[in-house]
Design a protein around this motif. Structure first.
Motif, PDB file in Angstrom:
ATOM      1  N   PRO A  56     -46.154   0.673 -27.307  1.00 28.20           N
ATOM      2  CA  PRO A  56     -45.198   1.052 -28.006  1.00 28.20           C
ATOM      3  C   PRO A  56     -44.521   2.425 -27.963  1.00 28.20           C
ATOM      4  CG  PRO A  56     -46.404  -0.403 -29.372  1.00 28.20           C
ATOM      5  CD  PRO A  56     -47.354  -0.025 -28.227  1.00 28.20           C
ATOM      6  N   GLY A  57     -43.393   2.476 -27.753  1.00 26.53           N
ATOM      7  CA  GLY A  57     -42.898   4.012 -27.729  1.00 26.53           C
ATOM      8  C   GLY A  57     -42.705   4.443 -26.439  1.00 26.53           C
ATOM      9  N   LEU A  58     -43.307   3.851 -25.599  1.00 27.07           N
ATOM     10  CA  LEU A  58     -43.313   4.469 -23.969  1.00 27.07           C
ATOM     11  C   LEU A  58     -42.091   3.691 -23.128  1.00 27.07           C
ATOM     12  CD1 LEU A  58     -44.728   6.384 -22.131  1.00 27.07           C
ATOM     13  CD2 LEU A  58     -46.309   4.619 -21.296  1.00 27.07           C
ATOM     14  N   VAL A  59     -41.297   4.485 -22.677  1.00 29.24           N
ATOM     15  CA  VAL A  59     -40.316   4.040 -21.784  1.00 29.24           C
ATOM     16  C   VAL A  59     -40.176   4.832 -20.624  1.00 29.24           C
ATOM     17  CG1 VAL A  59     -39.006   2.902 -23.879  1.00 29.24           C
ATOM     18  CG2 VAL A  59     -38.633   5.282 -23.277  1.00 29.24           C
ATOM     19  N   LEU A  60     -39.288   4.310 -19.442  1.00 29.92           N
ATOM     20  CA  LEU A  60     -38.929   4.896 -18.471  1.00 29.92           C
ATOM     21  C   LEU A  60     -37.497   5.296 -18.487  1.00 29.92           C
ATOM     22  CD1 LEU A  60     -40.652   6.096 -16.197  1.00 29.92           C
ATOM     23  CD2 LEU A  60     -40.010   4.054 -14.864  1.00 29.92           C
ATOM     24  N   LYS A  61     -37.029   6.195 -18.244  1.00 30.25           N
ATOM     25  CA  LYS A  61     -35.671   6.953 -18.378  1.00 30.25           C
ATOM     26  C   LYS A  61     -35.413   7.627 -16.904  1.00 30.25           C
ATOM     27  CE  LYS A  61     -35.657   7.560 -23.456  1.00 30.25           C
ATOM     28  NZ  LYS A  61     -35.460   8.809 -24.307  1.00 30.25           N
ATOM     29  N   PRO A  62     -34.147   7.430 -16.658  1.00 33.21           N
ATOM     30  CA  PRO A  62     -33.655   8.130 -15.168  1.00 33.21           C
ATOM     31  C   PRO A  62     -33.551   9.509 -15.552  1.00 33.21           C
ATOM     32  CG  PRO A  62     -32.007   6.633 -16.219  1.00 33.21           C
ATOM     33  CD  PRO A  62     -33.238   6.336 -17.080  1.00 33.21           C
ATOM     34  N   LEU A  63     -33.743  10.303 -14.636  1.00 32.87           N
ATOM     35  CA  LEU A  63     -33.690  11.886 -14.813  1.00 32.87           C
ATOM     36  C   LEU A  63     -33.066  12.435 -13.454  1.00 32.87           C
ATOM     37  CD1 LEU A  63     -34.695  14.386 -16.270  1.00 32.87           C
ATOM     38  CD2 LEU A  63     -36.956  14.285 -14.864  1.00 32.87           C
ATOM     39  N   HIS A  64     -31.919  13.082 -13.806  1.00 37.85           N
ATOM     40  CA  HIS A  64     -31.206  13.588 -12.796  1.00 37.85           C
ATOM     41  C   HIS A  64     -32.009  14.646 -12.017  1.00 37.85           C
ATOM     42  CE1 HIS A  64     -27.805  15.595 -10.467  1.00 37.85           C
ATOM     43  NE2 HIS A  64     -27.206  14.407 -10.741  1.00 37.85           N
ATOM     44  N   PRO A 100     -33.367  14.564   0.115  1.00 34.55           N
ATOM     45  CA  PRO A 100     -32.159  14.509  -0.502  1.00 34.55           C
ATOM     46  C   PRO A 100     -31.647  13.210  -1.465  1.00 34.55           C
ATOM     47  CG  PRO A 100     -31.596  14.315   1.515  1.00 34.55           C
ATOM     48  CD  PRO A 100     -33.036  14.499   1.621  1.00 34.55           C
ATOM     49  N   ASP A 101     -32.703  12.216  -0.987  1.00 34.02           N
ATOM     50  CA  ASP A 101     -32.439  10.996  -1.720  1.00 34.02           C
ATOM     51  C   ASP A 101     -33.726  10.760  -2.918  1.00 34.02           C
ATOM     52  OD1 ASP A 101     -30.050  10.282  -0.319  1.00 34.02           O
ATOM     53  OD2 ASP A 101     -31.246   9.330   1.427  1.00 34.02           O
ATOM     54  N   ARG A 102     -34.459  11.502  -2.978  1.00 33.86           N
ATOM     55  CA  ARG A 102     -35.580  11.440  -3.782  1.00 33.86           C
ATOM     56  C   ARG A 102     -35.181  11.220  -5.288  1.00 33.86           C
ATOM     57  NH1 ARG A 102     -39.369  15.850  -2.912  1.00 33.86           N
ATOM     58  NH2 ARG A 102     -39.971  14.505  -1.090  1.00 33.86           N
ATOM     59  N   THR A 103     -35.515  10.377  -6.010  1.00 36.65           N
ATOM     60  CA  THR A 103     -35.108   9.948  -7.471  1.00 36.65           C
ATOM     61  C   THR A 103     -36.335  10.214  -8.283  1.00 36.65           C
ATOM     62  OG1 THR A 103     -35.776   7.650  -7.281  1.00 36.65           O
ATOM     63  CG2 THR A 103     -33.452   7.989  -6.525  1.00 36.65           C
ATOM     64  N   PHE A 104     -36.019  10.515  -9.391  1.00 40.47           N
ATOM     65  CA  PHE A 104     -36.688  10.922 -10.648  1.00 40.47           C
ATOM     66  C   PHE A 104     -36.660   9.975 -11.924  1.00 40.47           C
ATOM     67  CE2 PHE A 104     -35.829  14.633  -7.714  1.00 40.47           C
ATOM     68  CZ  PHE A 104     -37.173  15.081  -7.466  1.00 40.47           C
ATOM     69  N   TRP A 105     -37.821   9.810 -12.724  1.00 39.90           N
ATOM     70  CA  TRP A 105     -37.793   8.871 -13.752  1.00 39.90           C
ATOM     71  C   TRP A 105     -38.696   9.742 -14.751  1.00 39.90           C
ATOM     72  CZ3 TRP A 105     -34.989   4.754 -14.662  1.00 39.90           C
ATOM     73  CH2 TRP A 105     -34.046   4.177 -13.522  1.00 39.90           C
ATOM     74  N   LEU A 106     -38.401   9.581 -15.938  1.00 40.91           N
ATOM     75  CA  LEU A 106     -38.996  10.314 -16.958  1.00 40.91           C
ATOM     76  C   LEU A 106     -39.764   9.261 -17.884  1.00 40.91           C
ATOM     77  CD1 LEU A 106     -39.148  13.254 -18.333  1.00 40.91           C
ATOM     78  CD2 LEU A 106     -37.509  12.537 -19.819  1.00 40.91           C
ATOM     79  N   PRO A 107     -41.063   9.476 -17.662  1.00 36.40           N
ATOM     80  CA  PRO A 107     -41.791   8.462 -18.851  1.00 36.40           C
ATOM     81  C   PRO A 107     -41.701   9.356 -19.920  1.00 36.40           C
ATOM     82  CG  PRO A 107     -43.381   8.838 -16.914  1.00 36.40           C
ATOM     83  CD  PRO A 107     -42.076   9.733 -16.734  1.00 36.40           C
ATOM     84  N   SER A 108     -41.204   8.550 -21.247  1.00 36.09           N
ATOM     85  CA  SER A 108     -40.887   9.318 -22.391  1.00 36.09           C
ATOM     86  C   SER A 108     -41.661   8.441 -23.760  1.00 36.09           C
ATOM     87  CB  SER A 108     -39.389   9.137 -22.692  1.00 36.09           C
ATOM     88  OG  SER A 108     -39.079   9.867 -24.077  1.00 36.09           O
ATOM     89  N   PHE A 109     -42.381   9.321 -24.426  1.00 39.27           N
ATOM     90  CA  PHE A 109     -43.120   8.708 -25.227  1.00 39.27           C
ATOM     91  C   PHE A 109     -42.609   8.885 -26.704  1.00 39.27           C
ATOM     92  CE2 PHE A 109     -46.827   8.813 -28.439  1.00 39.27           C
ATOM     93  CZ  PHE A 109     -47.100   7.037 -28.369  1.00 39.27           C
ATOM     94  N   GLU A 110     -42.208   8.328 -27.617  1.00 39.94           N
ATOM     95  CA  GLU A 110     -41.658   8.303 -28.906  1.00 39.94           C
ATOM     96  C   GLU A 110     -40.309   9.565 -29.015  1.00 39.94           C
ATOM     97  OE1 GLU A 110     -44.854   9.004 -31.619  1.00 39.94           O
ATOM     98  OE2 GLU A 110     -45.487   6.814 -31.359  1.00 39.94           O
ATOM     99  N   GLY A 111     -39.578   9.500 -27.592  1.00 44.10           N
ATOM    100  CA  GLY A 111     -38.475  10.515 -27.633  1.00 44.10           C
ATOM    101  C   GLY A 111     -38.921  11.643 -26.944  1.00 44.10           C
TER     102      GLY A 111
END
Length: 173
Positions: A19-27, A64-75
């Motif tokens: 709970p509280g761990l999500v994956l968010k896109p990161l520019h 140049p097409d590499r994408t990034f995602w941010l694991p975020s825990f409780e914000g």
């Protein structure tokens, strides 16, 4: 180096949700990309921990097409995952890691689960997800990959200090 792969989404063995761990896109232009990779890599001697501004520019330019995602825990940012799309429907998890203050808190298995799920969803034609790791990475990295369902498909003797080792691998100039 140890290379691991999945060739079908049903090979994923998900970790229990946290709970509280999500994956968010990161520019890719976010300053968090460089900051987080440097902080994650510092304890392991990863190249990202000592890269110059020019070396970062080269690293970004090589994919140049590499994408990034941010694991975020409780914000709070907890780590980073980056993906490289390769011909033939292959996705490389180019970087996977947690910030030092989040290591040992039981987040790695579920963060990796989220990252693998995202890898399979990046395009409609993904038929393989792979990554590589080394003994310079966290000692729980390879066991975590195997627990999630990755299988080893290649190993290479020797480690290259400061080269191709950011979490799951990052090319250094």
């Amino acid at each position: 180096m140890t290379y691991v792969e999945m060739t079908a989404p049903d090979q994923l063995k998900p970790a229990a949700p946290v709970p509280g761990l999500v994956l968010k896109p990161l520019h890719r232009n976010s300053p968090l990309v460089v900051d987080i990779q440097a902080r994650i890599g510092a304890p392991y001697g990863w190249r990202s921990a000592s890269r110059t501004s020019e070396e970062w520019l080269a690293w970004f330019a090589e994919a140049p097409d590499r994408t990034f995602w941010l694991p975020s825990f409780e914000g709070e940012p907890a780590g980073i995952i980056s993906y490289d799309l390769h011909p033939g429907g292959e996705v490389e998890i180019e970087t996977f890691g947690l910030l030092p203050e989040f290591v040992g808190r039981g987040l790695g298995g579920f963060a990796l689960t989220l990252g693998i799920q995202r890898a399979w969803e990046l395009t409609s034609s993904v038929n393989r997800v792979w990554l590589h790791t080394s003994t310079l990475d966290h000692p729980h990295a390879l066991p975590n990959y195997h627990r999630r369902g990755f299988r080893t498909f290649r190993t290479e003797a020797g480690e290259r200090q400061g080269a191709r080792t950011v979490g799951t691998g990052e090319t250094a100039p």
